[in-house]
Design a protein around this motif. Structure first.
Motif, PDB file in Angstrom:
ATOM      1  N   ASP A   1       0.827  -1.197   0.000  1.00 33.76           N
ATOM      2  CA  ASP A   1       0.000   0.000   0.000  1.00 33.76           C
ATOM      3  C   ASP A   1       0.863   1.249   0.000  1.00 33.76           C
ATOM      4  O   ASP A   1       1.938   1.283   0.615  1.00 33.76           O
ATOM      5  CB  ASP A   1      -0.906   0.023   1.228  1.00 33.76           C
ATOM      6  N   ASP A   2       0.390   2.275  -0.645  1.00 35.02           N
ATOM      7  CA  ASP A   2       1.121   3.541  -0.699  1.00 35.02           C
ATOM      8  C   ASP A   2       1.184   4.196   0.678  1.00 35.02           C
ATOM      9  O   ASP A   2       2.184   4.812   1.039  1.00 35.02           O
ATOM     10  CB  ASP A   2       0.427   4.468  -1.706  1.00 35.02           C
ATOM     11  N   TYR A   3       0.137   4.025   1.468  1.00 38.21           N
ATOM     12  CA  TYR A   3       0.024   4.684   2.762  1.00 38.21           C
ATOM     13  C   TYR A   3       0.747   3.905   3.862  1.00 38.21           C
ATOM     14  O   TYR A   3       0.668   2.675   3.926  1.00 38.21           O
ATOM     15  CB  TYR A   3      -1.455   4.836   3.142  1.00 38.21           C
ATOM     16  N   ASP A   4       1.446   4.637   4.726  1.00 34.70           N
ATOM     17  CA  ASP A   4       2.127   4.057   5.876  1.00 34.70           C
ATOM     18  C   ASP A   4       1.477   4.578   7.146  1.00 34.70           C
ATOM     19  O   ASP A   4       1.556   5.777   7.460  1.00 34.70           O
ATOM     20  CB  ASP A   4       3.613   4.424   5.861  1.00 34.70           C
ATOM     21  N   HIS A   5       0.844   3.685   7.895  1.00 35.14           N
ATOM     22  CA  HIS A   5       0.133   4.087   9.104  1.00 35.14           C
ATOM     23  C   HIS A   5       1.087   4.573  10.193  1.00 35.14           C
ATOM     24  O   HIS A   5       0.757   5.488  10.959  1.00 35.14           O
ATOM     25  CB  HIS A   5      -0.689   2.903   9.633  1.00 35.14           C
ATOM     26  N   GLU A   6       2.286   3.995  10.266  1.00 38.06           N
ATOM     27  CA  GLU A   6       3.242   4.347  11.324  1.00 38.06           C
ATOM     28  C   GLU A   6       3.610   5.827  11.271  1.00 38.06           C
ATOM     29  O   GLU A   6       3.706   6.503  12.306  1.00 38.06           O
ATOM     30  CB  GLU A   6       4.496   3.487  11.186  1.00 38.06           C
ATOM     31  N   THR A   7       3.838   6.356  10.083  1.00 35.76           N
ATOM     32  CA  THR A   7       4.256   7.756   9.930  1.00 35.76           C
ATOM     33  C   THR A   7       3.141   8.659   9.397  1.00 35.76           C
ATOM     34  O   THR A   7       3.309   9.886   9.354  1.00 35.76           O
ATOM     35  CB  THR A   7       5.452   7.856   8.977  1.00 35.76           C
ATOM     36  N   GLY A   8       2.027   8.055   8.957  1.00 36.93           N
ATOM     37  CA  GLY A   8       0.932   8.850   8.408  1.00 36.93           C
ATOM     38  C   GLY A   8       1.252   9.489   7.075  1.00 36.93           C
ATOM     39  O   GLY A   8       0.689  10.538   6.732  1.00 36.93           O
ATOM     40  N   SER A   9       2.135   8.871   6.309  1.00 39.67           N
ATOM     41  CA  SER A   9       2.548   9.458   5.033  1.00 39.67           C
ATOM     42  C   SER A   9       2.344   8.476   3.888  1.00 39.67           C
ATOM     43  O   SER A   9       2.156   7.277   4.095  1.00 39.67           O
ATOM     44  CB  SER A   9       4.012   9.899   5.094  1.00 39.67           C
ATOM     45  N   ARG A  10       2.402   9.012   2.681  1.00 41.00           N
ATOM     46  CA  ARG A  10       2.274   8.204   1.469  1.00 41.00           C
ATOM     47  C   ARG A  10       3.620   8.186   0.744  1.00 41.00           C
ATOM     48  O   ARG A  10       4.225   9.236   0.537  1.00 41.00           O
ATOM     49  CB  ARG A  10       1.180   8.752   0.549  1.00 41.00           C
ATOM     50  N   PHE A  11       4.038   7.003   0.357  1.00 37.46           N
ATOM     51  CA  PHE A  11       5.333   6.864  -0.313  1.00 37.46           C
ATOM     52  C   PHE A  11       5.395   7.733  -1.564  1.00 37.46           C
ATOM     53  O   PHE A  11       6.408   8.387  -1.830  1.00 37.46           O
ATOM     54  CB  PHE A  11       5.572   5.391  -0.661  1.00 37.46           C
ATOM     55  N   SER A  12       4.317   7.764  -2.318  1.00 39.67           N
ATOM     56  CA  SER A  12       4.299   8.519  -3.576  1.00 39.67           C
ATOM     57  C   SER A  12       4.371  10.028  -3.359  1.00 39.67           C
ATOM     58  O   SER A  12       4.602  10.779  -4.318  1.00 39.67           O
ATOM     59  CB  SER A  12       3.049   8.170  -4.385  1.00 39.67           C
ATOM     60  N   ALA A  13       4.172  10.480  -2.121  1.00 41.15           N
ATOM     61  CA  ALA A  13       4.228  11.916  -1.819  1.00 41.15           C
ATOM     62  C   ALA A  13       5.579  12.341  -1.255  1.00 41.15           C
ATOM     63  O   ALA A  13       5.762  13.519  -0.911  1.00 41.15           O
ATOM     64  CB  ALA A  13       3.130  12.274  -0.827  1.00 41.15           C
ATOM     65  N   LEU A  14       6.550  11.409  -1.180  1.00 43.65           N
ATOM     66  CA  LEU A  14       7.820  11.710  -0.520  1.00 43.65           C
ATOM     67  C   LEU A  14       8.950  11.990  -1.500  1.00 43.65           C
ATOM     68  O   LEU A  14      10.122  11.955  -1.137  1.00 43.65           O
ATOM     69  CB  LEU A  14       8.199  10.560   0.423  1.00 43.65           C
ATOM     70  N   ALA A  15       8.611  12.305  -2.735  1.00 46.90           N
ATOM     71  CA  ALA A  15       9.575  12.763  -3.745  1.00 46.90           C
ATOM     72  C   ALA A  15      10.673  11.742  -4.007  1.00 46.90           C
ATOM     73  O   ALA A  15      11.865  12.031  -3.900  1.00 46.90           O
ATOM     74  CB  ALA A  15      10.180  14.116  -3.346  1.00 46.90           C
ATOM     75  N   VAL A  16      10.241  10.526  -4.353  1.00 43.51           N
ATOM     76  CA  VAL A  16      11.176   9.454  -4.682  1.00 43.51           C
ATOM     77  C   VAL A  16      11.221   9.282  -6.203  1.00 43.51           C
ATOM     78  O   VAL A  16      10.180   9.225  -6.863  1.00 43.51           O
ATOM     79  CB  VAL A  16      10.769   8.124  -4.024  1.00 43.51           C
ATOM     80  N   HIS A  17      12.417   9.184  -6.726  1.00 41.08           N
ATOM     81  CA  HIS A  17      12.643   8.964  -8.160  1.00 41.08           C
ATOM     82  C   HIS A  17      13.386   7.648  -8.358  1.00 41.08           C
ATOM     83  O   HIS A  17      14.274   7.309  -7.565  1.00 41.08           O
ATOM     84  CB  HIS A  17      13.474  10.111  -8.741  1.00 41.08           C
ATOM     85  N   ASP A  18      13.020   6.905  -9.379  1.00 41.67           N
ATOM     86  CA  ASP A  18      13.766   5.698  -9.735  1.00 41.67           C
ATOM     87  C   ASP A  18      14.617   5.999 -10.952  1.00 41.67           C
ATOM     88  O   ASP A  18      14.102   6.217 -12.052  1.00 41.67           O
ATOM     89  CB  ASP A  18      12.824   4.527 -10.017  1.00 41.67           C
ATOM     90  N   GLY A  19      15.937   6.008 -10.753  1.00 44.55           N
ATOM     91  CA  GLY A  19      16.861   6.329 -11.837  1.00 44.55           C
ATOM     92  C   GLY A  19      17.244   5.139 -12.691  1.00 44.55           C
ATOM     93  O   GLY A  19      18.122   5.270 -13.560  1.00 44.55           O
ATOM     94  N   GLY A  20      16.604   3.985 -12.466  1.00 43.97           N
ATOM     95  CA  GLY A  20      16.955   2.809 -13.253  1.00 43.97           C
ATOM     96  C   GLY A  20      18.235   2.159 -12.755  1.00 43.97           C
ATOM     97  O   GLY A  20      18.721   2.437 -11.657  1.00 43.97           O
ATOM     98  N   ASP A  21      18.805   1.299 -13.579  1.00 44.07           N
ATOM     99  CA  ASP A  21      19.988   0.531 -13.206  1.00 44.07           C
ATOM    100  C   ASP A  21      21.257   1.093 -13.840  1.00 44.07           C
ATOM    101  O   ASP A  21      21.224   1.620 -14.967  1.00 44.07           O
ATOM    102  CB  ASP A  21      19.847  -0.923 -13.648  1.00 44.07           C
ATOM    103  N   VAL A  22      22.355   0.973 -13.127  1.00 40.67           N
ATOM    104  CA  VAL A  22      23.686   1.232 -13.669  1.00 40.67           C
ATOM    105  C   VAL A  22      24.293  -0.137 -13.953  1.00 40.67           C
ATOM    106  O   VAL A  22      24.686  -0.858 -13.039  1.00 40.67           O
ATOM    107  CB  VAL A  22      24.557   2.025 -12.678  1.00 40.67           C
ATOM    108  N   HIS A  23      24.338  -0.506 -15.205  1.00 44.11           N
ATOM    109  CA  HIS A  23      24.701  -1.876 -15.565  1.00 44.11           C
ATOM    110  C   HIS A  23      26.215  -2.095 -15.473  1.00 44.11           C
ATOM    111  O   HIS A  23      27.012  -1.262 -15.910  1.00 44.11           O
ATOM    112  CB  HIS A  23      24.197  -2.198 -16.966  1.00 44.11           C
ATOM    113  N   PRO A  24      26.614  -3.226 -14.908  1.00 42.30           N
ATOM    114  CA  PRO A  24      28.047  -3.505 -14.681  1.00 42.30           C
ATOM    115  C   PRO A  24      28.730  -4.098 -15.896  1.00 42.30           C
ATOM    116  O   PRO A  24      28.084  -4.489 -16.873  1.00 42.30           O
ATOM    117  CB  PRO A  24      28.013  -4.514 -13.535  1.00 42.30           C
TER     118      PRO A  24
END
Length: 279
Positions: free
Chosen positions: A46-69
């Motif tokens: 779930d996007d919502y976290d009851h412990e902190t009362g926040s939503r993951f999607s609202a915390l400014a997270v970006h996925d930069g993909g993979d850096v391939h070895p």
């Protein structure tokens, strides 16, 4: 994409970076599949976290993909560190998905912390393994001696060579065995990590393999998931970088599921502490 990591790169506060290195795994390979597997098994949360009362999607997270070895591990680590350093220079927190534990070297190099806190079944304090100083069994030693961190705290360690235990007896290393981890957490003064920067690394083999069998070098009698969760919650507010490593494809998703959950726990509690500081 890690579920909920929908923010563009420039305004992001956290950046997920995959590092699917699978060069020196000593028993069961497969860490090349780790980053995608963690993303996949985090889809049900779930996007919502009851412990902190926040939503993951609202915390400014970006996925930069993979850096391939590629096959030159040290050159790859230098390149990965540069990619992560660009995250740090953009005032964001790097969230590294391994890959074998060697990638932690790049995270520490980028963040330049005073303290490395590691959850790990193994000490990873070898000078070299089979003649290779860049083996995943050497990563904490490399961070201490090549990157000049002040100290390493290894939580959950329950095996190592005689030479590693001798190295662990030095003043810049603290080992907390699985039986002592819960008491250590209960007595931990958060101010111990508040004066300088900290990097937090979770090798999933630090957990008991009954909970996370999808990892390369399983070691029985490990940590319970709740203990590792509580450690992440406690250290996250003082950490400038985070990784979770050594997930492979040798189980039904248990290791990947706990890894994705721990990454989310880090973000929720880091962001919650940052918001409290801004009040």
């Amino acid at each position: 994409m890690f579920p909920g990591a929908t923010t563009d790169r420039d305004p992001a506060s956290y950046v997920v970076v995959g590092a699917p290195l699978d060069a020196t795994t000593t028993f069961q390979p497969g860490t090349r599949f780790g980053p995608d597997r963690v993303r996949r098994f985090a889809e049900t949360y779930d996007d919502y976290d009851h412990e902190t009362g926040s939503r993951f999607s609202a915390l400014a997270v970006h996925d930069g993909g993979d850096v391939h070895p590629w096959d030159d591990v040290k050159a790859y680590l230098d390149h990965l560190a540069a990619e992560l350093r660009s995250v740090v220079l953009n005032d964001a927190v790097p969230l590294l998905l391994g890959g074998e534990h060697t990638v932690t070297y790049a995270g520490v190099d980028a963040v330049d912390p005073d303290t490395l806190v590691v959850v790990d079944a193994h000490l990873d304090l070898r000078e070299a393994y089979d003649g290779n100083p860049w083996n995943h069994a050497c990563v904490t030693r490399r961070a201490l001696e090549d990157l000049d961190i002040d100290r390493a705290v290894i939580v959950g360690a329950r095996t190592g060579s005689e030479a590693e235990w001798d190295r662990a007896a030095a003043g810049d290393v603290e080992v907390v065995d699985p039986e002592a981890a819960r008491e250590w957490l209960a007595s931990l003064d958060p101010r111990r990590f508040a004066d300088g920067s900290t990097y937090l690394s979770v090798d999933v083999d630090g957990l008991d393999p009954g909970f996370a069998p999808g990892t390369g070098t399983m070691e029985p009698f490990g940590l319970a998931p709740r203990t590792v969760r509580d450690l992440v919650r406690r250290i996250a507010p003082h950490a400038a970088g985070f990784d979770v490593v050594e997930v492979n494809d040798r189980d039904d998703g248990q290791a990947a599921a706990v890894a994705g959950k721990l990454l989310r726990e880090f973000v929720f509690h880091h962001a919650d502490a940052a918001a409290a500081d801004d009040v």
